[in-house]
Design an enzyme around this catalytic site. Structure first.
Site, PDB file in Angstrom:
ATOM      1  N   GLU A  67       0.982  -1.319   0.162  1.00  0.00           N
ATOM      2  CA  GLU A  67      -0.002   0.054   0.031  1.00  0.00           C
ATOM      3  C   GLU A  67       0.853   1.324   0.055  1.00  0.00           C
ATOM      4  O   GLU A  67       1.905   1.102   0.599  1.00  0.00           O
ATOM      5  CB  GLU A  67      -0.883   0.242   1.480  1.00  0.00           C
ATOM      6  CG  GLU A  67      -2.126  -0.792   1.096  1.00  0.00           C
ATOM      7  CD  GLU A  67      -2.839  -0.484   2.479  1.00  0.00           C
ATOM      8  OE1 GLU A  67      -3.142   0.525   2.920  1.00  0.00           O
ATOM      9  OE2 GLU A  67      -3.406  -1.486   2.971  1.00  0.00           O
ATOM     10  N   CYS A  96      19.429  26.266  13.806  1.00  0.00           N
ATOM     11  CA  CYS A  96      20.462  25.378  14.712  1.00  0.00           C
ATOM     12  C   CYS A  96      21.882  25.890  14.051  1.00  0.00           C
ATOM     13  O   CYS A  96      22.220  25.533  13.097  1.00  0.00           O
ATOM     14  CB  CYS A  96      20.079  24.257  14.835  1.00  0.00           C
ATOM     15  SG  CYS A  96      21.544  23.035  15.684  1.00  0.00           S
TER      16      CYS A  96
END
Length: 653
Positions: A200, A592
């Site tokens: 799927e 960051c």
DNA sequence: GCGGATCAC
DNA sequence: TATGGTGATCCGC
């Protein structure tokens, strides 16, 4: 509620009607099946077994339904209308943020395992066949489904339903191979497609449709053709404005078909109104039962209509309704290994099983370079009762020796109990029953309330072995694994999050009701049951470890029985300056300084946790330099899950 | 953090 | 003879 008529002699002429299984639930290819007959045969084959008794025991909890009904009946009209207003308001809020502009495609391979086996052995074509064993069936082909045979059904019952049924053993290597072929096709339509399992996937085909000026249905047709050309396998597809709906749609014209739900509010509402709640992912046997038998809810439309009752009965707090976000990038949070074997109370044998499982788990962890610090022992008794015992260690572990060491402690802690109970029931219980041992080692059990914004996801984008994760784990995890990692902060994805849970307020409510309900049940279970158990089975083990270097708070695991349990010695507070928390984010900067990742301005908590991650990373480096490491760990300097991120990092909390 | 339970594939 | 394995999530403690 089953109406079990009782005859004058006091006999129930159709006892099977009260044995609820999932086997008669509507499934593709089973439309013409005589459900009553299937139910009767399943009942007759199961009756009297330990499994059956356990199912009956569980079913007994459903008496709780009577309580809820009573609650419901006590509600005054004014209460109901009040809650209905609350519900309607929420629906309006959700609707205001609804977005129907995207086009999602859900692809589902038809009877995947069975179809692959038929490719390997064309002589199976047209014959009823099931992949699996006498104990359990994974998948049945459509010929077999005509007899009521289906996945998750024990093989011996399936054979009763269909005496000519052919059994083929599972071969995951084959399925993985074909799965990879299909994914190569998916990738051409959406490089970021999400694999939900081996067979799927979800694709966002919005841009493909726009660029080519075609409708979603055309893309779906083309994709399915290409999948067939590449693999010789057929699949079904659903096209809709969000994933939840696309999934529902792919089931409609299965096998080898598709269904398109237009990006139009009216069409969506109409579609949903008659949709049985059971079709919605997350609503299973239990939830369906409760909603139907307490509130008479069968369709999504009725969920809206009964919103007042739902809120009145199930909304303990206001929390919940809006929290159906699905993280866009998922990390593995645990890894486990479990095996079923003939029931035994032979301690030496149980320890041997445990050792085997520890070994298997260790191997799996090594493959991915993982470590963990919470070890859970799961066991199933001869009477099918499932139990779990967990321990959180102070350090991360990964060797089979360590796993076994701590798991043995857990098992040992259970044995006195089991022996006692075995003594009681063991004498009369037959030794041929089954037992199951299992093991779970989880990396970070505490997900807090991060919802879809877990900072763990941040590291996913740098994840170097995403590929391995895909192939070695697609073994039927329904987890959403991104083939190519999405940027977690991509606005497109956030949009999806919203529409996923907003577009269908009905669904959300159903899910929420489900959650509340199941918890009510769980609570009762806890207090009501407990006494009966046979413990012919085995258990887990756990253990732990921690960083001795950093003089972080130490935990000891001691219990009154001298066995594993917890007691926290609060000890040192964080050994780091609080300033460190924001070390990698300059004031008002969302980027960051260490790794460059950016976060939205309002993600304060996430930035803090991200800093924690770097802190943990640093600690780990320090530890590695001091301690000798296994070769595996050297190979993976920063094991995924290990993101002990919050590991030693927990300290700060 | 733990344990029970539900759900999906 | 015989009812799986893996992973996730939720909730009340």
């Amino acid at each position: 509620m089953e109406k079990s008529e009782i005859t004058s002699s006091g006999e129930n002429p159709r006892p099977w009607q009260s044995y609820h299984t999932v086997y008669t639930n509507a499934k593709a290819g089973m439309e013409g099946v005589d459900k009553e007959k299937v139910q009767r045969i399943v009942y007759e084959m199961s009756k009297g077994s330990k499994y059956f008794e356990n199912e009956e025991r569980k079913e007994a909890y459903m008496t709780e339904i009577e309580t809820m009904r009573a609650q419901c009946a006590k509600l005054k009209a004014a209460d109901v209308s009040h809650y209905q207003m609350v519900a309607d308001k929420r629906i309006l809020e959700l609707e205001s943020t609804r977005d129907l502009s995207r086009i999602w495609l859900h692809v589902d391979m038809d009877a995947f395992y069975a179809a692959v086996e038929t490719l390997s052995d064309p002589s199976l074509t047209g014959k009823p066949m099931a992949v699996g064993s006498m104990s359990m069936i994974s998948t049945a082909n459509y010929e077999a489904r005509k007899f009521g045979v289906r996945a998750a059904m024990p093989g011996f019952i399936a054979r009763k339903l269909c005496p000519d049924l052919i059994f083929v053993p599972t071969d995951f290597n084959k399925y993985t191979h074909y799965s990879d072929l299909t994914r190569k096709v998916f990738q051409k339509y959406d490089p970021h497609f999400m694999a939900a399992s081996l067979d799927e996937a979800y694709l966002d085909i919005t841009s493909v449709c726009k660029e080519r000026g075609v409708a979603g249905g055309e893309v779906a047709e083309e994709l399915r053709t290409r999948v067939y050309e590449e693999t010789g396998l057929t699949c079904s597809a659903g096209v809709a404005p969000n994933r939840l709906l696309a999934k529902v749609c792919s089931d409609i014209n299965k096998p080898n078909g598709q269904f398109v739900l237009p990006n139009d509010r009216m069409a969506v509402m109409t579609f949903i109104s008659s949709l049985p709640i059971r079709k919605i992912g997350g609503i299973g046997k239990v939830t369906e039962h409760i909603l139907r038998d307490v509130l008479g809810i069968n369709t999504c439309e009725e969920i809206l209509q009964k919103g007042g009752f739902l809120c009145a009965l199930f909304s303990h707090s206001t929390a919940g309704l809006g929290r159906t976000d699905t993280p866009q990038v998922k990390f593995r949070k645990s890894i486990s290994s479990e095996r079923t074997f003939s029931a035994t109370n032979d301690e030496a044998l149980l320890y041997q099983k445990l050792a085997d499982i520890a070994e298997m788990l260790c191997r799996d962890m090594q493959k991915e370079g993982l470590r963990g610090r919470t070890l859970t022992l799961k066991l199933k008794t001869a009477s099918f009762e499932v139990r779990s015992r967990a321990v959180t260690l102070q350090k991360y572990i990964c060797s089979s020796e360590e796993i076994l060491k701590y798991a043995s402690k857990l098992l040992k802690a259970e044995l006195p109990i089991s022996l006692r109970l075995i003594d009681k029931a063991g004498a009369s219980s037959d030794p041929t029953q089954r037992t199951l041992t299992n093991f779970v080692l989880s990396g970070d059990a505490s997900r807090k309330t991060m919802g879809g914004r877990s900072s763990l996801g941040l590291y996913c984008s740098d994840e170097p072995f995403m590929d391995d994760l895909e192939t070695s784990f697609s073994t039927d995890s329904h987890d959403i694994n991104h083939y190519e990692t999405r940027d977690p902060w991509d606005s497109t994805n956030k949009q999806d999050l919203e529409d996923h849970h907003c577009t269908f307020s009905n669904n959300i409510e159903a899910e929420e009701a489900h959650e509340s309900l199941s918890n009510d049940i769980a609570g009762n279970v806890n207090t009501a049951d407990t006494v009966e158990c046979n413990f012919n089975s085995c258990h887990t083990v756990v253990f732990e470890s921690k960083d001795a270097e950093t003089s972080l708070p130490q935990k000891l695991y001691v219990s009154n029985t001298n066995l594993v349990n917890k007691e926290v010695i609060t000890g040192n507070e964080a050994v780091f300056s609080p300033d460190w928390q924001y070390h990698c984010f300059k004031e008002d900067d969302c980027k960051c300084s260490l790794c460059g990742i950016e976060m939205p301005p309002d993600f304060v908590e996430e930035r803090r946790e991200h800093s924690d991650f770097h802190l943990a990373e640093r600690l780990q480096e320090k530890e590695s330099s001091v301690n000798s490491r296994t070769s595996i760990q050297r190979q993976s300097p920063l094991p995924l899950n290990t993101i002990p991120t919050y590991g030693p990092g927990l300290i700060i909390r």
